[in-house]
Design a protein around this motif. Structure first.
Motif, short mmCIF file in Angstrom:
data_model
loop_
_atom_site.label_atom_id
_atom_site.label_comp_id
_atom_site.label_asym_id
_atom_site.label_seq_id
_atom_site.Cartn_x
_atom_site.Cartn_y
_atom_site.Cartn_z
N ARG A 1 3.82 1.56 -1.20
CA ARG A 1 4.41 1.73 -2.54
C ARG A 1 3.38 2.24 -3.53
N SER A 2 2.14 1.78 -3.39
CA SER A 2 1.10 2.27 -4.31
C SER A 2 0.83 3.76 -4.06
N LEU A 3 1.23 4.25 -2.90
CA LEU A 3 1.05 5.68 -2.61
C LEU A 3 2.28 6.51 -3.01
N VAL B 1 0.85 -1.20 0.00
CA VAL B 1 0.00 0.00 0.00
C VAL B 1 0.89 1.25 0.00
#
Lengths: 189, 235
Positions: free
Chosen positions: A94-96, A92
């Motif tokens: 990294r997705s941000l 999560v």
């Protein structure tokens, strides 16, 4: 090492994990003898000595012996700690927009801090109490390669029971303080 | 076309995605349905970059992102279990991704307050995630995912662990927030209410393949085969 073992899957992982744990189960005297041979008689030991790094019967030998004694315990605690942190947090993060290392630093490390601290305390306690490895590798010579357990051992050998008991008490007090600090910090985390 | 998934194949050993293709226009709300183990979540996580496909392409706004690192995709994900960072407050959770993109802390504060107001969590900003109810946590997770203005929002069964009333409220809030942020959504669910309330397009999956796509009324009134007919009828 503990993080890599917990997060990544690769061929031979179980073999490496077993090798990491080996010093815990290995007969202590055999392991210490292996260390003495490794840093003394083998090409590794000779190459290190030629490079000016002397391990056997030196203060550096104490450090090496303590590392080999404590590392498997530290690695095992860190492995369990990182395995207990849901990898989803990192994904999560990294997705941000954060990279792998930033996600590790911002999310995984804070979530693993209890385990990291526990591993530090255990490593300290194991290193402080390391006796056989230090004696064999560093020699245990008076006022030179002398750690607390070796002081205790030497004083018993000399018949100086008072000093031996004092060394023992210092060891117990240090161990108690380490656990006390751990309990306090863990409670405050 | 904002999202194009073309013949996507992923091999996870015990499970495979077999040639999944899907397209989404800007602002589309696509709901993926299918039985447990059909590969719905794998599609989302592959689009997010968590799995590397063995074949196929993923394009976002025309750019090939198939092998782009997760952090470079500008794709946010919301899970059923929320995955809120437990060591951060609600404010810090929402601001986390934004801080990476925006150095000005007053803009970060303003953006966090804006999304918190839309999702009705302004009063929770100082709290820690573990002190919130499931519905509140899910609103925080949605806020955290939306505040970075992702090109694509992925939602993996976001309402599954919630009661009926909370789900209804959340659907309304999500609809409002997604419209406000002009985000395209891929949403995986087992709940047909999500389809009727939110979707303008539905994809039905079975054994790692998409077996039918279409508008919700098409899927439910004109299923392409027995499997889809049974599935949409049997819920």
């Amino acid at each position: 090492m503990g993080y890599a073992m917990a997060r990544f899957h690769f061929p031979g992982k179980s073999v490496i994990k077993s090798l990491m744990d080996l010093p815990i189960a290995f007969p202590e005297l055999v392991l210490r003898l292996c260390l003495l041979l490794l840093f003394g008689q083998t090409p590794v030991g000779k190459a290190m000595e030629e490079a000016g790094i002397r391990v056997v019967f030196t203060k550096l030998g104490i450090v090496v012996a303590q590392i080999f004694t404590a590392l498997p315990y530290a690695a095992r605690i860190l492995y369990s700690t990182f395995e207990s942190v849901n990898p989803r947090y990192e994904l999560v993060s990294r997705s941000l927009g954060y990279g792998e290392f930033e996600s590790f630093k911002n999310v995984t490390i804070p979530l693993a801090r209890n385990g990291l601290f526990a591993s530090t305390v255990i490593t300290f306690a194991r290193s402080m109490g390391a006796f056989g490895a230090v004696l064999i590798l560093a020699g245990g010579s008076y006022m030179n390669t002398e750690t607390l357990p070796i002081t205790l051992y030497l004083n018993i050998s000399y018949g100086n029971i008072g000093m031996a008991i004092t060394s023992g008490i210092v060891l117990v007090v240090l161990a108690f303080l380490a656990i006390l600090v751990f309990e306090k910090v863990e409670g405050g985390l | 076309m904002i999202l194009e998934i073309e013949n996507l194949c992923v091999d996870l050993g015990e499970f495979k995605l077999n040639g999944v293709s899907l397209k989404a226009d800007r602002g589309d709300y696509i709901v993926i349905i299918g039985p447990t183990g059909s590969g719905k979540s794998i599609v989302l996580e592959t689009v997010a970059g968590f799995y590397k496909p063995i074949r196929g392409k993923i394009r976002l706004e025309g750019r090939d992102i198939t092998f782009l690192p997760i952090e470079k995709r500008n794709v946010s994900i919301v899970y059923q279990d929320r995955a809120l960072f437990p060591h951060m407050s609600v404010f810090e959770n929402i601001a986390y991704g934004l801080k990476k993109k925006e150095r000005n802390s007053s803009i970060v504060r303003e953006e966090v307050r804006k999304i918190a107001k839309i999702l009705g969590i302004s009063h929770l900003l100082h709290r820690k995630p573990d002190t919130l109810s499931g519905g509140e946590q899910q609103r925080v997770a949605i806020a955290r995912a939306l505040v970075v203005k992702p090109k694509l929002l992925l939602m993996d069964e976001p309402f599954s662990a919630l009661d009926v009333k909370t789900r209804e409220n959340l659907r309304k809030l999500v609809k409002k927030a997604v419209k406000k942020y002009d985000t395209t959504v891929l949403h995986v669910t087992h709940d047909f209410e999500d389809v009727f309330s939110l979707a303008n397009e539905v994809a039905v999956m079975k054994d790692g393949e998409i077996v039918q796509t279409g508008r919700p009324e098409e899927i439910f009134s004109r299923p392409l085969n027995d499997f889809v007919a049974d599935f949409v009828d049997g819920d």
